[in-house]
Scaffold this motif. Structure first.
Motif, PDB file in Angstrom:
ATOM      1  N   ALA A 156      33.219   2.242   1.709  1.00 18.39           N
ATOM      2  CA  ALA A 156      32.327   2.875   0.733  1.00 18.39           C
ATOM      3  C   ALA A 156      31.266   1.886   0.251  1.00 18.39           C
ATOM      4  O   ALA A 156      30.088   2.250   0.095  1.00 18.39           O
ATOM      5  N   ALA A 157      31.663   0.618   0.042  1.00 19.03           N
ATOM      6  CA  ALA A 157      30.704  -0.407  -0.390  1.00 19.03           C
ATOM      7  C   ALA A 157      29.684  -0.675   0.721  1.00 19.03           C
ATOM      8  O   ALA A 157      28.498  -0.880   0.452  1.00 19.03           O
ATOM      9  N   ALA A 158      30.136  -0.664   1.980  1.00 15.56           N
ATOM     10  CA  ALA A 158      29.225  -0.870   3.110  1.00 15.56           C
ATOM     11  C   ALA A 158      28.225   0.285   3.202  1.00 15.56           C
ATOM     12  O   ALA A 158      27.044   0.078   3.501  1.00 15.56           O
ATOM     13  N   LYS A 159      28.700   1.487   2.909  1.00 13.31           N
ATOM     14  CA  LYS A 159      27.814   2.656   2.944  1.00 13.31           C
ATOM     15  C   LYS A 159      26.737   2.542   1.857  1.00 13.31           C
ATOM     16  O   LYS A 159      25.579   2.917   2.078  1.00 13.31           O
ATOM     17  N   THR A 160      27.109   1.998   0.698  1.00 10.74           N
ATOM     18  CA  THR A 160      26.138   1.807  -0.395  1.00 10.74           C
ATOM     19  C   THR A 160      25.061   0.802   0.011  1.00 10.74           C
ATOM     20  O   THR A 160      23.869   1.019  -0.230  1.00 10.74           O
ATOM     21  N   GLN A 163      22.680   2.390   2.409  1.00  7.99           N
ATOM     22  CA  GLN A 163      21.721   3.262   1.712  1.00  7.99           C
ATOM     23  C   GLN A 163      20.634   2.432   1.045  1.00  7.99           C
ATOM     24  O   GLN A 163      19.458   2.813   1.061  1.00  7.99           O
ATOM     25  N   ASP A 164      21.014   1.269   0.482  1.00 10.42           N
ATOM     26  CA  ASP A 164      20.008   0.390  -0.127  1.00 10.42           C
ATOM     27  C   ASP A 164      19.006  -0.097   0.916  1.00 10.42           C
ATOM     28  O   ASP A 164      17.806  -0.162   0.658  1.00 10.42           O
ATOM     29  N   ALA A 170      12.341   2.922   3.571  1.00  6.71           N
ATOM     30  CA  ALA A 170      11.493   4.041   3.133  1.00  6.71           C
ATOM     31  C   ALA A 170      10.355   3.553   2.246  1.00  6.71           C
ATOM     32  O   ALA A 170       9.207   4.008   2.372  1.00  6.71           O
ATOM     33  N   ALA A 171      10.658   2.617   1.350  1.00  6.54           N
ATOM     34  CA  ALA A 171       9.617   2.084   0.449  1.00  6.54           C
ATOM     35  C   ALA A 171       8.569   1.309   1.236  1.00  6.54           C
ATOM     36  O   ALA A 171       7.367   1.382   0.921  1.00  6.54           O
ATOM     37  N   SER A 172       9.007   0.570   2.271  1.00  9.62           N
ATOM     38  CA  SER A 172       8.033  -0.197   3.068  1.00  9.62           C
ATOM     39  C   SER A 172       7.162   0.740   3.912  1.00  9.62           C
ATOM     40  O   SER A 172       5.995   0.446   4.144  1.00  9.62           O
ATOM     41  N   GLN A 173       7.713   1.858   4.343  1.00 12.52           N
ATOM     42  CA  GLN A 173       6.903   2.812   5.100  1.00 12.52           C
ATOM     43  C   GLN A 173       5.879   3.512   4.208  1.00 12.52           C
ATOM     44  O   GLN A 173       4.788   3.855   4.655  1.00 12.52           O
ATOM     45  N   LYS A 186      18.743  -4.269  -5.664  1.00 14.20           N
ATOM     46  CA  LYS A 186      19.964  -3.452  -5.668  1.00 14.20           C
ATOM     47  C   LYS A 186      20.804  -3.755  -4.427  1.00 14.20           C
ATOM     48  O   LYS A 186      22.037  -3.838  -4.496  1.00 14.20           O
ATOM     49  N   ALA A 187      20.143  -3.970  -3.263  1.00 18.68           N
ATOM     50  CA  ALA A 187      20.876  -4.275  -2.033  1.00 18.68           C
ATOM     51  C   ALA A 187      21.592  -5.615  -2.161  1.00 18.68           C
ATOM     52  O   ALA A 187      22.742  -5.763  -1.707  1.00 18.68           O
TER      53      ALA A 187
END
Length: 200
Positions: A156-160, A163-164, A170-173, A186-187
């Protein structure tokens, strides 16, 4: 009666030479034809004679085949299969002992050290370099985390963290530096939580 291969080849060569001598001169051909009727008048008959004679001598006889032996097929034994299947394996003799924890921690540390670079590059609006870090060292970070995450909490922590990293991408795009810096921070925090959970 069966002939050995060298003897067969010798007989074919002798028959070929004698038949070929018919084509040398008409006179010698006539003399040889009167002595024996084995040889042909023209080339077509010569080829037929040589092919028929050589095939009869070179093709092995069926009578030479080995016979009388029973089949040597070993049938599978179900009992032996069950014994091998349920055999207890000594884990120290296995070739693969699982992921090397020190190596995995080193990889995660190297990738985590690149996250502050993402924030600095986003402030300078160097989006291609941000994409390079995401696909390079942070891409291998995801693979390393998947190798290490055995427990449900670690997965679950790896999935978080994943997502980060997607949020950074997405922000860089969108070329949004504020969102990219926030996602990188956050990452980094979520990656530290993952390490604490996975390597207790």
């Amino acid at each position: 009666m069966t002939l050995s291969n060298p003897l067969r080849i010798l007989l074919v060569a002798v028959a070929t030479l004698q038949s070929a001598s018919c084509f040398v001169s008409q006179r010698s051909c006539t003399q040889q034809q009167t002595k024996t009727k084995l040889y042909a008048n023209n080339r077509r008959d010569f080829v037929r004679t040589v092919v028929a004679g050589s095939s009869a001598m070179l093709i092995p006889s069926i009578a030479n085949a080995k016979g009388g032996d029973s089949a040597s097929i070993v049938m599978p034994n179900y009992i032996e299969f069950l014994i091998e299947k349920n055999k207890v394996v000594d884990p120290t003799t296995l070739l693969y002992q699982g992921p090397d924890i020190e190596l995995q921690l080193k990889r995660i540390g190297e990738a985590g050290a690149r996250l502050p670079e993402v924030a600095a590059l986003a402030e300078e609006k160097k989006w291609s370099q941000v994409q390079g870090i995401i696909t390079g060292p942070l891409g291998t970070l995801l693979q390393t985390m998947n190798n290490v995450a055995n427990a449900k909490e670690a997965a679950a922590a790896a999935k978080t963290v994943k997502q980060d990293l997607n949020d950074i991408n997405a922000a860089s795009q969108r070329k949004d530096s504020a969102l990219c810096i926030k996602a990188a921070g956050k990452a980094a925090a979520d990656l530290e939580k993952f390490v604490n959970i996975a390597f207790k």
